[in-house]
Design an enzyme around this catalytic site. Structure first.
Site, PDB file in Angstrom:
ATOM      1  N   GLY A   1      42.486  39.372  33.369  1.00  0.00           N
ATOM      2  CA  GLY A   1      41.329  40.097  33.732  1.00  0.00           C
ATOM      3  C   GLY A   1      40.792  39.655  35.393  1.00  0.00           C
ATOM      4  O   GLY A   1      41.786  39.325  36.214  1.00  0.00           O
ATOM      5  N   SER A   2      39.573  39.274  35.627  1.00  0.00           N
ATOM      6  CA  SER A   2      39.102  38.890  36.910  1.00  0.00           C
ATOM      7  C   SER A   2      40.012  37.568  37.383  1.00  0.00           C
ATOM      8  O   SER A   2      39.946  37.347  38.545  1.00  0.00           O
ATOM      9  CB  SER A   2      37.751  38.585  36.798  1.00  0.00           C
ATOM     10  N   THR A   3      40.298  36.675  36.329  1.00  0.00           N
ATOM     11  CA  THR A   3      41.155  35.383  36.964  1.00  0.00           C
ATOM     12  C   THR A   3      42.533  36.059  37.903  1.00  0.00           C
ATOM     13  O   THR A   3      42.796  34.972  38.513  1.00  0.00           O
ATOM     14  CB  THR A   3      41.718  34.584  35.671  1.00  0.00           C
ATOM     15  N   ALA A   4      42.800  37.340  37.813  1.00  0.00           N
ATOM     16  CA  ALA A   4      43.912  37.627  38.499  1.00  0.00           C
ATOM     17  C   ALA A   4      43.232  37.985  39.822  1.00  0.00           C
ATOM     18  O   ALA A   4      44.426  38.095  40.932  1.00  0.00           O
ATOM     19  CB  ALA A   4      44.534  38.592  37.802  1.00  0.00           C
ATOM     20  N   LYS A   5      42.052  38.231  40.091  1.00  0.00           N
ATOM     21  CA  LYS A   5      41.719  38.787  41.435  1.00  0.00           C
ATOM     22  C   LYS A   5      41.972  37.884  42.793  1.00  0.00           C
ATOM     23  O   LYS A   5      42.547  38.385  43.660  1.00  0.00           O
ATOM     24  CB  LYS A   5      40.006  39.016  41.408  1.00  0.00           C
TER      25      LYS A   5
END
Lengths: 562, 411
Positions: free
Chosen positions: A284-288
């Site tokens: 999820g957002s941790t990949a942004k």
């Protein structure tokens, strides 16, 4: 007087004695071989000498797993089962029912060996042996004991009743830990006692100790914080991974639900899985930050480049990408800080798919770390549809383990180099050499964004710790249950590093399915990061970077006054 | 006054003289307490008993450690038997042999009676399928052991009395055969095959030595042998069991079990043994290790050297018995002489049978090693027998003053 007859009788008797003497000699010479073989068959036994299994030690030499001597009661059914009148005091001491034993006697009536009861304290067995029950013998065995109990149990794994590794490190390093069984020949009397050790057939080689990079102090704290967070947010499980920078060593690795390896009865199948490496999740957002790093790496976009995210929705091939709020036109910097899905997607779509794919591949998604058994690689596949390109940019459409996610974050903790992670201790001050993924300047920019996330303005203000500057990224991903996303079922994530000016640790926290009031990664996972990272700073004596000179003087003054 | 002169005197004179002679003999005993015992015999007895204590202790040590009850401690029991036996030895050594000769018929009756009594259910105690023991409240007494010495005494007396008529078939063979047969049958009923063989063979030896006609002897011997074979032949299973000793390996865990364990023990011992106390076979593999299979344990722990020593000691015992007997016979003391021969043969035969059984040369029948085995009756009777040998020795010895200490000639 018939002295002649006397001589005849004497001669006959002496001849008879001579025949007896000759017979004795014959038994020693002609028959010797056969008698020896037959004798050996009756009382010579090869006995195994179990090797003592090596210990598992943490980086500071603390024992994580040790084999303690226990004794088992074994019996020769042919002798032991005959006289049941002698059993009673023994049965009372070892708390065994007569029926069970009788059943065993029946079952093993044709065998030459059976266990009466296994693995008891040697003092108890000594007591039993003093009862001198025919056919009963004590066998020295080793039982694995885990001083930490459930702490890190998933990582360590456990052994079976014969002390063979079954799971985790116990299984992965079984050959080293196990050593090699010795054998010796002993003389045995008819009731089964060993009388004398005759010769050593095979020298026993005890197992070698295994030292791992885990710090049990951190491990137990991680376990405690994780468990309390799980309880607080009514979650079903979770995991924490801590890596040391720049060695890439795994300092802590815990997950939940736990089990106690010292109490086999509490074990249920499936609970043993070290989910930090055997289960996958979508980051999820941790990949942004990786998407944004890729964008910055191109040189065409800077942190201040503006992106229009209004109206908080974005249509891609008939699919709608949503943000939590409409952030309007924001900088690339703020795309990370506010965790804008629309912003990420728009930026990613401005570049070819392969750029994003290669970046994710470079930071290790989809490939094993190779540090643990049973580890899976996660899935990172080339996609062709535009919507898949877009969702990949904010962490959906591929899967990773918690350990992989932590490893990926090492590129931000170093100056752009992906570190290999390991459980086997490096030499002190070791600098793992890794593959450069980003330029140092890009990493500096991302770190600034990550730090901003962990401020009162960001999504993870609960990740802050006093006197240190930390950075990280939250993630709240929808859970996939039975192949489809489930509404309102989440995995809350936080991936971060500290101190941000010169990172010493990378930490990833995941809370699985929080069903309480809060479920955002910033509310659920970030506090665990904060508590544990604060402890790490103290335990590792890390120089604070979150205080200025005047603060330090005032702290020192206070200390002096005390 | 020499007793021989009194033969022609009247009844009263005989009586007076006998009493006087007794007194003289008694004084003579006192005067020659030390010199009057055969030093070789003494050495043999002490050597056998010493070895016995050590070996019985060693052979029974495993049993000892299992029961842990002082009352059943085999060593203490054994030492008690030897202590009690020593007292009996001294009593027997001091006995008036002519009295003993006179009591021989009564003794035979008592012995036979006990052999009959032991067969009654409720009186005899059965152990391992044989009824050989009478329980005397804590002490088990074996009438067959007593019968051994009584038989020797009786036949010594009979042969001495009928010395002149032994050439007659009826006196020399039939009468002896009937009594010996009765004893043998009673022993076989227990059954105690080993003792029956030892007694009858010893008696046969005594008959031969006393001068029974050679062809009479041969004839009776072959008849007895035929009879035995016939009895055995009536029950083929018994024959098979009897002959199983010839190939114990055919049934190593059944009939051959004990013998194989004994053979393994002796084979393990080789020339000088595995060392005192190091026997494995005594650790419950070989049953009756301190008793019927003592020599096997001696062979295992002390080797062939140990067995040869035991054989030599018994050969020496036999030889001394014959020397003592020869001296008594030269003095015309026929009963003493025959008694000494019988006792010597009894020891040598029983030791031979014991070793023969242990080495697989003879059928496996439980029989003790006299003077050595752990077994009360056997030890006590052996001590009495040795005591009688000493008695014969002392009462046929030249006295220091040139006088012969001599009992009246026994007819």
């Amino acid at each position: 007087m018939r002295s002649g007859r006397r001589h005849v009788v004497l001669a006959l008797m002496i001849s008879a004695f001579a025949i007896l003497a000759l017979r004795v000699v014959q038994l020693h010479t002609e028959e010797n071989e056969r008698l020896r073989v037959q004798g050996d068959k009756r009382y010579l036994r090869a006995v195994k000498i179990p090797p003592q299994r090596g210990q598992i030690l943490d980086r500071n030499g603390q024992v994580l797993s040790v084999s303690t001597p226990v004794d088992s009661l074994a019996a020769e059914p042919g002798i032991f089962c005959q006289d049941q009148s002698l059993w009673q005091p023994m049965l009372e001491t070892i708390k065994l029912s007569k029926k069970t034993l009788q059943k065993n006697c029946e079952k093993f009536s044709d065998a030459s060996f059976m266990y009466v009861k296994r693995q008891m304290p040697p003092t108890v067995v000594e007591q039993i042996m003093a009862m001198k029950i025919p056919g009963l013998e004590a066998r020295r065995e080793y039982k694995r004991y885990y001083p930490g109990g459930p702490v890190g149990a998933h990582l360590l794994g456990f052994t079976d009743v014969d002390d063979n590794g079954q799971e985790g490190l116990e299984l992965a390093f079984d050959t080293q830990l196990k050593g090699k069984e010795g054998r010796k020949r002993v003389l045995k009397d008819l009731v089964g006692h060993y009388v004398e050790s005759v010769e050593s057939i095979q020298q026993v080689r005890h197992g070698k100790d295994l030292v791992i990079t885990i710090d049990q102090r951190v491990q137990s704290r991680a376990s405690r914080y994780l468990e309390s967070a799980i309880k607080k947010h009514d979650a079903v499980g979770g995991g924490v991974v801590v890596l040391e920078i720049p060695s890439g060593e795994i300092i802590a690795m815990v997950n939940s639900p736990q089990f106690n390896p010292n109490d086999r009865s509490s074990m249920t199948p499936g609970v043993f899985r070290n989910s930090t490496v055997t289960n996958v999740l979508e980051p999820g957002s941790t990949a942004k930050p990786f998407t944004i790093a890729m964008v910055l790496e191109s040189g065409k976009v800077g942190p201040d480049t503006m992106v229009d995210t209004s109206p908080g929705r974005y249509q891609v091939s008939g699919h709608t990408i949503r943000d939590v709020h409409d952030y309007g036109e924001i900088s690339v910097f703020d795309v990370v800080v506010h965790s804008s899905n629309v912003g990420s997607a728009k930026l990613a779509l401005a570049f070819p798919f392969d750029d994003l794919y290669n970046t994710f591949e470079d930071v290790g998604f989809g490939s094993r770390t190779g540090s643990l058994p049973g580890e899976i690689s996660g899935v990172l596949k080339k996609r062709t549809r535009k919507i898949e390109h877009a969702t990949l940019s904010y962490g959906y459409g591929f899967s990773t383990t918690l350990l992989q996610l932590a490893r990926a974050y090492t590129v931000f903790a170093t100056d752009g180099v992906l570190l290999p992670v390991t459980l086997q201790p490096r030499k002190s001050n070791y600098r793992a050499s890794g593959k450069r993924v980003f330029r140092a300047q890009t990493v500096a920019n991302i770190r600034a964004m990550l730090e901003q996330v962990a401020t009162p303005n960001g999504t993870a203000r609960k990740a802050r710790i006093p006197r240190y500057r930390v950075g990280g990224k939250t993630g709240t991903t929808l859970k996939i249950i039975d192949g489809s996303y489930k509404n309102k079922r989440y995995i809350s994530l936080f991936a971060g590093l500290a101190p941000i000016t010169d990172p010493k640790f990378v930490m990833v926290v995941a809370i699985d399915d929080p069903r309480g009031k809060f479920y955002y990664g910033g509310d659920v996972a970030a506090p665990v990061f904060s508590s544990l990272m604060a402890d790490l700073m103290r335990l590792y004596n890390v120089k604070p970077d979150g205080v200025n000179a005047s603060q330090i003087t005032s702290i020192l003054k206070k200390k002096n006054e005390v | 006054m020499r007793p021989g002169n009194n033969v022609l005197a009247n009844q009263a004179a005989i009586k007076r003289t006998v009493m006087h002679t007794r007194a003289t003999a008694f004084q003579a005993h006192r005067a020659s307490e030390v010199s009057s015992c055969d030093p070789w015999l003494m050495f043999t007895v002490i050597a056998l008993l010493s070895l016995s204590v050590v070996m019985v202790y060693s052979a029974t040590i495993a049993v000892d450690s299992r029961t842990l009850d002082i009352n059943f401690n085999p060593l203490i029991k054994h030492l008690l038997h030897i202590g009690l036996g020593s007292a009996l030895l001294f009593m027997a050594a001091s006995i008036r042999l002519n009295w003993l000769a006179a009591a021989s018929k009564a003794l035979l009756l008592i012995g036979l009676l006990l052999l009959v009594v032991v067969l009654f259910p409720g009186v005899g105690v059965e152990v391992n399928g044989s009824i050989r023991w009478i329980d005397l409240g804590g002490f088990r007494f074996q009438p067959s052991e007593l019968m051994k010495i009584i038989g020797i005494i009786y036949f010594a007396d009979y042969l001495a009395r009928k010395r002149e008529d032994l050439h007659l078939f009826k006196v020399g063979i039939i009468n002896i055969g009937l009594v010996a047969g009765a004893i043998g049958v009673l022993l076989l009923l227990e059954p105690d095959f080993g003792t029956a063989v030892v007694i009858t063979t010893a008696v046969a030896g005594m008959m031969f030595l006393a001068g029974v006609r050679f062809w009479h002897f041969l004839l009776s011997f072959s008849v007895a042998a035929t009879l035995m074979t016939w009895i055995m032949g009536m029950a083929p299973y018994r024959m098979a069991r009897l002959l199983s000793y010839q190939d114990p390996w055919a049934d190593p865990y059944g009939n051959g079990f004990q013998l194989i364990q004994a053979l393994i023990a002796i084979g393990r011992g080789e020339w000088f043994g595995v060392g005192l106390g190091s026997s494995i076979q005594k650790l419950f593999y070989l049953p009756h290790a301190g008793n019927d299979f003592l020599i096997a344990i001696i062979g295992e722990e002390l080797g062939a050297a140990g067995i040869f020593s035991v054989l030599m000691l018994f050969a020496l015992l036999l030889f001394r018995a014959f020397v003592i007997s020869g001296r008594a016979l030269r003095l015309g003391q026929r009963f003493s002489g025959f008694l000494a021969q019988g006792i010597g043969l009894l020891f040598a035969l029983q030791a031979g049978v014991h070793i023969g059984v242990n080495t697989g040369l003879l059928p496996t029948k439980g029989i003790t090693l006299p003077m050595m085995s752990h077994g009360g009756s056997s030890m006590l009777i052996s001590m009495v027998a040795v005591g009688l040998l000493f008695a014969v020795d002392r009462q046929s010895r030249p006295q220091p003053g040139g006088q012969r200490c001599k009992v009246p000639d026994q007819k």
